[in-house]
Structures are given as C-alpha cells and as structure tokens.
Design a protein around this motif. Structure first.
Motif, mmCIF file in Angstrom:
data_model
loop_
_atom_site.group_PDB
_atom_site.id
_atom_site.type_symbol
_atom_site.label_atom_id
_atom_site.label_comp_id
_atom_site.label_asym_id
_atom_site.label_seq_id
_atom_site.Cartn_x
_atom_site.Cartn_y
_atom_site.Cartn_z
ATOM 1 N N GLU A 112 0.964 -1.345 0.083
ATOM 2 C CA GLU A 112 -0.015 -0.061 0.043
ATOM 3 C C GLU A 112 0.951 1.144 0.118
ATOM 4 O OE1 GLU A 112 -2.362 -1.023 3.298
ATOM 5 O OE2 GLU A 112 -3.380 -2.589 2.034
ATOM 6 N N GLY A 157 -1.468 -12.004 3.288
ATOM 7 C CA GLY A 157 -2.628 -11.910 2.142
ATOM 8 C C GLY A 157 -3.748 -12.617 2.669
ATOM 9 N N VAL A 192 -0.739 -10.109 9.183
ATOM 10 C CA VAL A 192 -2.238 -10.295 8.958
ATOM 11 C C VAL A 192 -2.825 -8.906 9.140
ATOM 12 C CG1 VAL A 192 -4.119 -11.286 10.262
ATOM 13 C CG2 VAL A 192 -1.780 -12.563 10.423
ATOM 14 N N ILE A 251 -4.089 -9.394 -0.760
ATOM 15 C CA ILE A 251 -4.155 -8.537 0.276
ATOM 16 C C ILE A 251 -5.478 -7.941 0.368
ATOM 17 C CG2 ILE A 251 -3.326 -6.347 1.336
ATOM 18 C CD1 ILE A 251 -0.575 -6.791 0.420
ATOM 19 N N GLY A 252 -6.065 -8.429 1.459
ATOM 20 C CA GLY A 252 -7.493 -7.815 1.665
ATOM 21 C C GLY A 252 -8.567 -8.304 0.699
HETATM 22 P P1 PGA Z 1 -4.943 -8.974 4.769
HETATM 23 O O1 PGA Z 1 -3.791 -7.763 4.971
HETATM 24 O O2 PGA Z 1 -4.736 -10.049 6.046
HETATM 25 O O3 PGA Z 1 -6.245 -8.082 5.046
HETATM 26 O O4 PGA Z 1 -4.915 -9.337 3.451
HETATM 27 C C1 PGA Z 1 -2.394 -8.142 5.065
HETATM 28 C C2 PGA Z 1 -1.477 -7.110 4.933
HETATM 29 O O5 PGA Z 1 -1.765 -5.993 4.105
HETATM 30 O O6 PGA Z 1 -0.502 -6.927 5.482
#
Ligand code: PGA
Length: 247
Positions: free
Chosen positions: A97, A208, A229, A170-171
């Motif tokens: 990010e 992720g 996490v 991720i997310g």
């Molecule tokens: P997530 O995010 O577990 O919500 O996928 C992980 C991270 O961005 O470190």
C-alpha cells in the motif's frame, strides 16, 4: 529452528480506546504457552505506539512505516530513534500500500529499513508481485528485484524479517496456493543467502488474507515462519486463533 512471528497490521484502523481494548483482550485470552515459541506483534497507527507499548506485556509493538533518517527537516516523517525510545520493536517498511499508493521505491524502502535497524528496530521488509506479474510468470523475478533493492547491507536474523505478500491476496480473501507460497519462500531464502550469507535464521512471513481457517496449513510450510495479518488482526476472535495455530 526459527521462532514464529505473528504480526497484526492494523493499517489506518482502531482508535486509542479500541486499540487498548484489543491488546488487553489478546493478553487476557493468551497463556504463557502461546508466547513460548511465538512472538506476537501488533502495529497500530503512530500515535498509539507509546500508550500501547505501556500496557502490551508480552506483546510487541511495531510501526507501519518510519522515516529514512534519525532526524531532520522531514515534515510528517517519524524518526525510527523516537519509535525505539517509545517501546517500539519492529517497523513494517515497503508494504504494497506504500509501494503502490505512496510511490515508494526500493531505494527509499532500503533507506527506511537501514535507518530502522540503526535505531535498534527490526525491519519487516515487504515484497510481493501483482496479479498481472504472477499471470505473466514473473512473480519470482519481481520479488527477487524488490529484495535486492530493499534489503540493507549487513541485515541479519535479529534486525530483518521479510514478509512475502502477493498484492492480489491482500484484503481480497484470495490466498496463494500452499505450493506457490512454499516455492516463493524457498526462493526468497535462497536469495537472502546470496545477498547476506547465512539466511537460515531469517524469518520469512506470509501475508495476504491469512485467517483462522488457512493459518495452520500456511504456517506448517517449511519456509513460512509466521504471518503478517491485516483484516483478521483487528479483532481478538480472529487474531487469537492465528497465534494459536503456530503450535
Ligand atoms: P490482509 O492484509 O490480511 O487483510 O489481506 C495483509 C496486509 O496487508 O499486511
């Protein structure tokens, strides 16, 4: 034997009261045994570092970013030395990010990681490919080039953790297959060996969409030494089972 690290990245979530309640719940719901083979870390927003470090007990506190030097005219940056003095032990650098959303490049991430290490913090350097890069078969090459550009010289198992986070996982609720995760982690370890010499003790986290129901299988993989996490770290009910999955 590498000690597991379960790290919660709260991102731009949770205020002071919510953060205090969550840390207190994690402490209440855990036993000494949970901390025996596992480091537990939470990374709140910057202003919560000091108040949470005061109550965190066995739980470590980390930052989600830091400045690239100790001090100076860098409006908005946070000194890694200040973080260390407030009871912070780790700092995440190079999260996707920030790579994508804040245009941080490998050189800046390496400088931040180096400044963090110099201040006595452990840098968690994040790497990971996009969905398109994986589809094109370039995942390992991309991750290798991020590693080569972002890991400070002289890093070791005490001051460096690597987090492999495929951007598309991720997310999103998608996770890489166990085979793909192990293959990438083994390749990261080989490359760390080339860059730093001995990498057998350096921890490599997977991140992720790690959740209670996939944590055990991911954490059982040979070269997976813990998890970074996001979403599931925001509640004790979803973070605690991931901590317990390291047993
Ligand atoms: P997530 O995010 O577990 O919500 O996928 C992980 C991270 O961005 O470190």
């Amino acid at each position: 034997m590498r000690r597991a690290l379960i790290a919660g990245n709260w991102k731009m979530n949770l205020g002071l009261e919510e953060g205090m309640v969550l840390v207190q719940s994690l402490l209440n719901q855990s036993s000494a045994e949970d901390f025996a083979n596992c480091d537990v870390l939470v990374c709140p927003q910057m202003p919560l570092i000091a108040p949470l470090a005061d109550i965190a007990g066995n739980i470590k506190i980390g930052a989600q970013d830091c400045g690239a030097t100790d001090s100076g005219a860098f409006t908005g940056d946070t000194s890694p030395q200040l973080l260390a003095s407030l009871g912070c032990d780790y700092v995440i650098v190079g999260h996707s990010e920030r790579r994508a959303g804040r245009f941080e490049d490998d050189g800046l991430i390496q400088a931040k990681a180096g400044a963090a290490q110099k201040a006595g913090l452990t840098a968690i350097v994040c790497v990971g490919e996009s969905e398109m890069e994986r589809e094109l078969g370039n995942a390992e090459t991309i991750v290798a080039s991020q590693l080569a550009g972002s890991i400070p010289e002289g890093s070791n198992a005490e001051n460096l953790v690597v987090a492999y986070e495929p951007v598309w996982a991720i997310g999103t609720g998608k996770t890489a297959s166990e085979a793909d995760v192990q293959e990438m982690h083994a390749s990261i370890r080989d490359q760390l060996e080339d860059l730093l010499g001995d990498a057998s003790k350096i921890r490599i986290l997977y991140g992720g969409s790690v959740k209670a129901d996939n944590a055990k299988a991911l954490l059982a993989l040979k070269d997976v030494d813990g998890a970074l996490v996001g979403g599931a770290s925001l509640k004790a009910e979803s973070f605690m089972p991931i901590i317990k999955a390291t047993k």
